[in-house]
Design an enzyme around this catalytic site. Sequence first.
Site, short mmCIF file in Angstrom:
data_model
loop_
_atom_site.label_atom_id
_atom_site.label_comp_id
_atom_site.label_asym_id
_atom_site.label_seq_id
_atom_site.Cartn_x
_atom_site.Cartn_y
_atom_site.Cartn_z
N HIS A 69 45.77 51.03 47.15
CA HIS A 69 45.69 51.25 48.60
C HIS A 69 45.91 49.96 49.41
O HIS A 69 45.95 50.01 50.63
CB HIS A 69 44.38 51.94 48.97
CG HIS A 69 43.16 51.07 49.00
ND1 HIS A 69 42.26 50.99 47.96
CD2 HIS A 69 42.66 50.26 49.96
CE1 HIS A 69 41.28 50.17 48.29
NE2 HIS A 69 41.50 49.72 49.49
N ASP A 114 43.89 53.79 41.54
CA ASP A 114 44.04 52.93 42.71
C ASP A 114 44.36 51.51 42.23
O ASP A 114 43.54 50.61 42.35
CB ASP A 114 42.75 52.97 43.53
CG ASP A 114 42.89 52.30 44.88
OD1 ASP A 114 44.01 51.87 45.21
OD2 ASP A 114 41.88 52.19 45.58
N GLN A 200 34.67 46.11 52.96
CA GLN A 200 36.06 46.08 53.44
C GLN A 200 36.66 44.67 53.27
O GLN A 200 36.05 43.68 53.68
CB GLN A 200 36.13 46.52 54.90
CG GLN A 200 36.40 48.01 55.06
CD GLN A 200 35.43 48.89 54.31
OE1 GLN A 200 34.24 48.65 54.33
NE2 GLN A 200 35.94 49.90 53.62
N GLY A 201 37.82 44.62 52.69
CA GLY A 201 38.47 43.33 52.45
C GLY A 201 38.28 42.84 51.02
O GLY A 201 38.93 41.88 50.61
N ASP A 202 37.39 43.48 50.30
CA ASP A 202 37.23 43.14 48.88
C ASP A 202 38.13 43.98 48.01
O ASP A 202 38.29 43.72 46.81
CB ASP A 202 35.78 43.37 48.43
CG ASP A 202 34.84 42.40 49.08
OD1 ASP A 202 35.23 41.23 49.26
OD2 ASP A 202 33.72 42.80 49.43
N SER A 203 38.69 45.03 48.60
CA SER A 203 39.52 45.95 47.83
C SER A 203 40.55 45.22 47.01
O SER A 203 41.13 44.23 47.46
CB SER A 203 40.25 46.90 48.77
OG SER A 203 39.40 47.94 49.10
N1 ARG Z 1 38.38 50.17 50.67
C1 ARG Z 1 37.79 48.91 50.95
C2 ARG Z 1 38.84 47.84 51.20
O1 ARG Z 1 39.95 48.20 51.49
C3 ARG Z 1 36.81 48.52 49.90
C4 ARG Z 1 35.62 49.32 50.03
C5 ARG Z 1 34.62 49.06 49.01
N2 ARG Z 1 33.47 49.71 49.48
C6 ARG Z 1 32.31 49.71 48.89
N3 ARG Z 1 31.31 50.28 49.45
N4 ARG Z 1 32.16 49.16 47.71
O2 ARG Z 1 38.57 46.67 51.26
#
Ligand code: ARG
Length: 379
Positions: A69, A114, A200-203
């Site tokens: 993603h 993913d 967010q941002g760790d993905s």
């Molecule tokens: N989708 C998020 C990103 O794009 C990462 C989310 C991780 N969330 C969590 N609760 N562990 O950075």
Amino acid sequence: MITVGAAAILGAAAGQAVSAPPPAPADDVTPQVVGGTRAAQGEFPWMVRLSMGCGGAMYTTQLVLTAGHCVNGTGNNTSITATLGVVDLQDPARTTVRSNYVYRSPGYPGGGDDWALIRLERAVNVPTLPVASTTAYDSGTFTVAGWGAATEGGAQQRYLLKANVPFINDTQCAQAYSDLIPAEEICAGNWSSGGVDTCQGDSGGPMFRRDNNNAWIQVGIVSWGIGCARPQNPGVYAQTSYFSAAIAAAAADLGGGGGEPQPTCTTQANTTRVSIPDAGTAITSPVTIAGCSGAASATSTVKVDISHTYRGDLVIDLVAPDGTAYRLKNSSSSDSADNVVATYTVNASSEQANGTWRLRVQDVYAADTGALNNWALTV
Ligand code: ARG
């Protein structure tokens, strides 16, 4: 990245937070809540920050493993900049490298896969993080790291943060997420108290732990969750043990050089686990190569992942489509080490590449057993 609540009890068994406080609203980040702790320079040398605001890990010296993603699709792509070699993204000593190609898992979106590989325009001189190819490490306490938000809705971070997150089993995780894909996703966090998580941002960044040799091994890719660090809403990670063969095959096709990937004829993997009977008959596992022309390479490679409690018991052959056997490994009564995780090179230039190849494994001494976890052939 990573929110660590005062209530976070690292290493607590899932669902067993000691003296858990009443669940706080997810955005109730109190002053005594600290962000994840800072990683030391060089502690996780394979960590990568990607310019679209994601994390990643060096899979080879030229390929970054990240989340599906985080990228738009497969194809030439020079728009991504990777920053690496530093914990401080402003560090003048940082390395920045452009991408030249992106490969996104063909199953994404839709399944649990993913993941994506980003090829850099040149190789970089940092260590790589191996990906777990068996489920042996899919439990315990994991480490996560990233430059994402330190609180739900918070700002991206300049300094790399790290935290430990306990494994949460699929049954419990599915109570939070009815759309969880248990075989392909792995969950982590403090079930009852929350407080520690990726955000967010760790993905795309890795979730990892120590293997039996005390080396770091990647077990997950930061994928999704409801909010961040909320009780009963763990982080969900793409489970690398499920995808390792597909990732390896894609990486082999992407190669290290520039330009287009190699045609997909070259690498095929079989990820179906086959038990190896003790001092019994040989087992075989097929892969079918199609779409190649001509002969196989003089430097064909066979990547083998076998779990076994005494690897000297094992004889391993690659059997070509015409039945010719190539010995990869002999038995040895004195080699008592566990497992065969190895890549063998075979001169298969007298074989046609196309056809069904088999890996043949036989246990020739009594007492120990194991299983072929997966293998991949590049012809
Ligand atoms: N989708 C998020 C990103 O794009 C990462 C989310 C991780 N969330 C969590 N609760 N562990 O950075």
